[in-house]
Design an enzyme around this catalytic site. Structure first.
Site, PDB file in Angstrom:
ATOM      1  N   GLU A  65       5.420  27.074-116.744  1.00  0.00           N
ATOM      2  CA  GLU A  65       6.517  26.442-116.001  1.00  0.00           C
ATOM      3  C   GLU A  65       7.843  27.048-116.461  1.00  0.00           C
ATOM      4  O   GLU A  65       7.988  27.446-117.630  1.00  0.00           O
ATOM      5  CB  GLU A  65       6.500  24.920-116.264  1.00  0.00           C
ATOM      6  CG  GLU A  65       7.651  24.200-115.578  1.00  0.00           C
ATOM      7  CD  GLU A  65       7.468  22.681-115.500  1.00  0.00           C
ATOM      8  OE1 GLU A  65       6.540  22.150-116.135  1.00  0.00           O
ATOM      9  OE2 GLU A  65       8.274  22.037-114.792  1.00  0.00           O
ATOM     10  N   ASN A 225       3.823  18.610-106.815  1.00  0.00           N
ATOM     11  CA  ASN A 225       3.431  18.260-108.193  1.00  0.00           C
ATOM     12  C   ASN A 225       3.917  16.844-108.481  1.00  0.00           C
ATOM     13  O   ASN A 225       5.058  16.497-108.161  1.00  0.00           O
ATOM     14  CB  ASN A 225       4.104  19.218-109.186  1.00  0.00           C
ATOM     15  CG  ASN A 225       4.000  18.718-110.623  1.00  0.00           C
ATOM     16  OD1 ASN A 225       2.944  18.787-111.239  1.00  0.00           O
ATOM     17  ND2 ASN A 225       5.104  18.196-111.156  1.00  0.00           N
ATOM     18  N   GLU A 226       3.064  16.045-109.065  1.00  0.00           N
ATOM     19  CA  GLU A 226       3.433  14.673-109.444  1.00  0.00           C
ATOM     20  C   GLU A 226       4.280  14.040-108.337  1.00  0.00           C
ATOM     21  O   GLU A 226       5.417  13.584-108.567  1.00  0.00           O
ATOM     22  CB  GLU A 226       4.125  14.636-110.810  1.00  0.00           C
ATOM     23  CG  GLU A 226       3.192  15.114-111.905  1.00  0.00           C
ATOM     24  CD  GLU A 226       3.620  14.792-113.334  1.00  0.00           C
ATOM     25  OE1 GLU A 226       4.776  14.390-113.543  1.00  0.00           O
ATOM     26  OE2 GLU A 226       2.772  14.924-114.242  1.00  0.00           O
ATOM     27  N   TYR A 296      -1.867  13.319-120.490  1.00  0.00           N
ATOM     28  CA  TYR A 296      -1.341  13.768-121.783  1.00  0.00           C
ATOM     29  C   TYR A 296      -1.729  12.767-122.869  1.00  0.00           C
ATOM     30  O   TYR A 296      -1.821  11.561-122.615  1.00  0.00           O
ATOM     31  CB  TYR A 296       0.184  13.888-121.735  1.00  0.00           C
ATOM     32  CG  TYR A 296       0.663  15.093-120.950  1.00  0.00           C
ATOM     33  CD1 TYR A 296       0.667  16.359-121.524  1.00  0.00           C
ATOM     34  CD2 TYR A 296       1.109  14.960-119.638  1.00  0.00           C
ATOM     35  CE1 TYR A 296       1.114  17.470-120.811  1.00  0.00           C
ATOM     36  CE2 TYR A 296       1.554  16.069-118.916  1.00  0.00           C
ATOM     37  CZ  TYR A 296       1.549  17.321-119.516  1.00  0.00           C
ATOM     38  OH  TYR A 296       1.977  18.416-118.807  1.00  0.00           O
ATOM     39  N   GLU A 359      -2.866  19.346-115.715  1.00  0.00           N
ATOM     40  CA  GLU A 359      -1.991  19.199-116.889  1.00  0.00           C
ATOM     41  C   GLU A 359      -2.711  18.314-117.900  1.00  0.00           C
ATOM     42  O   GLU A 359      -3.030  17.167-117.604  1.00  0.00           O
ATOM     43  CB  GLU A 359      -0.639  18.573-116.517  1.00  0.00           C
ATOM     44  CG  GLU A 359       0.247  19.520-115.735  1.00  0.00           C
ATOM     45  CD  GLU A 359       1.648  18.974-115.473  1.00  0.00           C
ATOM     46  OE1 GLU A 359       2.162  18.197-116.306  1.00  0.00           O
ATOM     47  OE2 GLU A 359       2.213  19.334-114.424  1.00  0.00           O
ATOM     48  N   GLN A 409       1.377  23.658-122.350  1.00  0.00           N
ATOM     49  CA  GLN A 409       1.560  24.805-121.495  1.00  0.00           C
ATOM     50  C   GLN A 409       1.267  26.051-122.316  1.00  0.00           C
ATOM     51  O   GLN A 409       1.113  25.964-123.525  1.00  0.00           O
ATOM     52  CB  GLN A 409       2.972  24.837-120.952  1.00  0.00           C
ATOM     53  CG  GLN A 409       3.310  23.617-120.105  1.00  0.00           C
ATOM     54  CD  GLN A 409       4.550  23.789-119.221  1.00  0.00           C
ATOM     55  OE1 GLN A 409       5.103  24.873-119.083  1.00  0.00           O
ATOM     56  NE2 GLN A 409       4.996  22.676-118.625  1.00  0.00           N
TER      57      GLN A 409
HETATM   58  O1  AHR Z   1       4.444  19.756-118.598  1.00  0.00           O
HETATM   59  C1  AHR Z   1       5.705  19.168-118.580  1.00  0.00           C
HETATM   60  C2  AHR Z   1       5.888  18.243-117.396  1.00  0.00           C
HETATM   61  O2  AHR Z   1       5.006  17.176-117.489  1.00  0.00           O
HETATM   62  C3  AHR Z   1       5.591  18.827-116.037  1.00  0.00           C
HETATM   63  O3  AHR Z   1       6.657  19.532-115.516  1.00  0.00           O
HETATM   64  C4  AHR Z   1       5.306  17.616-115.217  1.00  0.00           C
HETATM   65  O4  AHR Z   1       4.449  17.886-114.136  1.00  0.00           O
HETATM   66  C5  AHR Z   1       4.716  16.651-116.214  1.00  0.00           C
HETATM   67  O5  AHR Z   1       5.262  15.403-116.134  1.00  0.00           O
END
Ligand code: AHR
Length: 560
Positions: A65, A225-226, A296, A359, A409
């Site tokens: 990103e 995205n999201e 996450y 992610e 990432q």
């Molecule tokens: O990976 C960092 C961020 O986390 C990304 O840009 C987003 O999609 C997520 O919330």
């Protein structure tokens, strides 16, 4: 603060041994361990007759990103840099990534994607526009970060650079379209830039002027995205309408394009159910190859808070309970996959749509980034190595459901495989896990049953447990790979490993462990954590192997 709100606004201590008799090597190993290993307290059964599905190489994917030090400083050093580069792309990173056989490489975001105009990254570099980066106003910036491309995007790295990077590393491009702030027409023309035959369209001419006459044939496209957060703050029904509009009649140039819908934040089953229901009203499920899930591991508070900032811990300095809390969060991936898959199946009865976990990884509080321009940069320790192994094993066990995945990432951001700054570069423990596990790709995942004692710890003064051993096995011809993480901080797990329906001919392997669970690689000490080969003595079925505490192990089992 909730994540949605945020978005809107070895030196290994040695291996163990296979066989039933303990050699001096094992005795040496045991003497290093904090507590004595229990004898064969664990059983692993590998059922060769129960295939689950082929492990998609796309599961071994990465995420790039335009955020902090990922692109600028991480990948892009510039064509005139003294740092060894291939047309401006950091050579050491290309070489190391290529070795691990990367799957899908997702770009340009993340949240950045829904603010990005692909046309800004096309044409002569000196003439490219500068714009405010999506992340400019993030509260997490380290103190005194100067202005630069990390805050004001210079567009020196654009589509053709990303696609060259993919070609050089062997990764498969996966581009996230801007659904929030551009039109469907802009998306189609981006597809034209990437895929239309030479000389046929104006975007194809622009591609040729950027040095790439032949089409890139990009197959995977994320539709936003999201979209529940930074990607537009849509309801699932609104997003389903947008999704249909964006995916209807996209020029395909003879390819079968694979569209990925912007799926849920963690366990939000409502988002999945309502989106699938709405999309199916117009019989549009056929326009979707994958459904993205983001998960996450960040909350190490042990249930004290769900606040997005307060719940996070430090990447390097963590007490034992934070080790278990973080890995328990990663272990939730198993139920997230099952739960979303079941809801998808209520509507998509034949399961045409795959899960794409685009992610995943650890997310700590700021403070361990290697440079203050690296927003969300963090160090990666043995704990992250365990997290990576545990998650990849989970994907293997769901090989029939998970079509692709991307750790977040690639470099200098969240759970990275690399840290890089100017001419300095190092591989993280997470990198080594991707390297160790790569041979699972394209193999058939087979059912593997692990029974072992749980690990105990204190969670806010209350006793808590997590499963200590996690793993998966796969088979390719006569070559079997078994990978296992032992999350227990103190106890090795001596396991009897039975391979059902086969005879074992030979075994070798490698192991990632460290005497200090906080061990990590730095620019000054880049080889502190590295895998070590495992010595193999006696071959029998069942095998006996002692998995060291806090370790990641791969056994290569050759069958007759
Ligand atoms: O990976 C960092 C961020 O986390 C990304 O840009 C987003 O999609 C997520 O919330």
């Amino acid at each position: 603060m909730k994540r949605r709100e945020f978005i809107v606004g070895a030196a290994a201590t040695g291996g163990a041994i296979i066989g039933t008799r303990r050699t001096s090597a094992v005795r040496n190993w045991l003497s290093l361990m904090p507590t004595t290993a229990a004898a064969a307290d664990t059983r692993i059964e590998i059922l060769t007759g129960e295939p689950i599905g082929v492990i998609a190489p796309e599961i071994y994917g990465h995420f790039v990103e335009h955020l902090g030090g990922v692109v600028y400083d991480g990948i892009w050093v510039g064509e005139n840099s003294k740092i060894p580069n291939v047309g401006g792309l950091r050579k050491s990173l290309i070489d190391a990534l290529k070795k691990t056989k990367p799957g899908l490489v997702r770009w340009p975001g993340g949240c950045f994607a829904d603010s990005y105009d692909w046309r800004d990254g096309v044409g002569p570099r000196a003439k490219r526009p500068r714009h405010t980066n999506f992340w400019r106003d993030a509260a997490e910036w380290p103190k005194d970060t100067p202005d630069g491309p990390w805050k004001y995007e210079t567009n020196q790295f654009g589509t053709s650079d990303f696609l060259r990077f993919c070609k050089l590393t062997g990764g498969e491009p996966y581009i996230a379209a801007n659904l929030r702030s551009l039109s469907a027409k802009d998306f189609y023309q981006w597809v034209e830039y990437c895929n239309s035959p030479a000389g046929t369209t104006t975007p194809a001419d622009a591609r040729a002027a950027d040095g790439e006459r032949e089409p890139f044939k990009v197959r995977y496209w994320g539709i936003g995205n999201e979209s529940w957060g930074c990607g537009g703050n849509f309801t699932p029904e609104e997003y389903a309408g947008e999704y249909r509009r964006f995916t209807a009649w996209v020029p395909n140039f003879g390819m079968r394009l694979a569209f990925v819908g912007s799926g849920p934040n963690g366990g939000d089953l409502d988002w999945t159910r309502r989106f699938f229901t709405k999309l199916n009203e117009r019989r549009a499920l056929g326009a979707m190859w994958g459904w993205a899930l983001h998960h996450y591991s960040w909350n190490v508070s042990g249930g004290r808070t769900t606040d997005w900032r307060q719940g996070k811990g430090d990447a390097l300095n963590y007490p034992d309970d934070e080790w278990y809390e973080l890995l328990s969060q990663a272990d939730l991936m198993d139920s997230l996959i099952n739960n979303h898959w079941n809801v998808m199946g209520e509507i998509d009865r034949t399961h045409r749509v795959k899960l794409v976990v685009d992610e995943w990884g650890s997310w700590y509080k700021p403070g361990t980034e290697v440079d203050n321009t690296h927003l969300l940069g963090q160090q990666s320790t043995m704990r992250d190595a365990l997290l990576a192994g545990l998650t990849l094993d989970t994907f293997h066990r769901h090989a029939e459901k998970v079509g692709a995945a991307n750790i977040a990432q690639l470099v200098n951001c969240l759970q990275s495989l690399f840290i890089a700054h100017e001419d300095k570069f190092a591989l993280t423990p997470t990198y080594h896990v991707f390297d160790m596990y790569a041979q699972h790709q394209k193999a058939n995942s087979v059912r593997t049953v692990i029974s072992s004692p749980a690990s105990s710890y204190m969670r806010n003064a209350q006793p808590a447990t997590m499963r200590s051993l996690n793993g998966s096995a796969s088979l390719q011809g006569k070559a079997m790979t078994l990978t296992v993480t032992n999350a227990d901080l103190k106890n090795s797990r001596e396991a009897e490993i039975s391979v059902r329906g086969a005879t074992i001919k030979a075994v070798r392997g490698s192991n990632l462990a460290a005497s200090d669970i906080h061990a990590h690689n730095t620019f000054a000490d880049p080889r502190r954590v590295e895998p070590k080969e495992i010595a193999v003595t006696q071959i029998r079925n069942p095998l006996v192997y002692s998995f060291p505490p806090a370790s990641v192990t791969r056994l290569d089992i050759e069958l007759v």
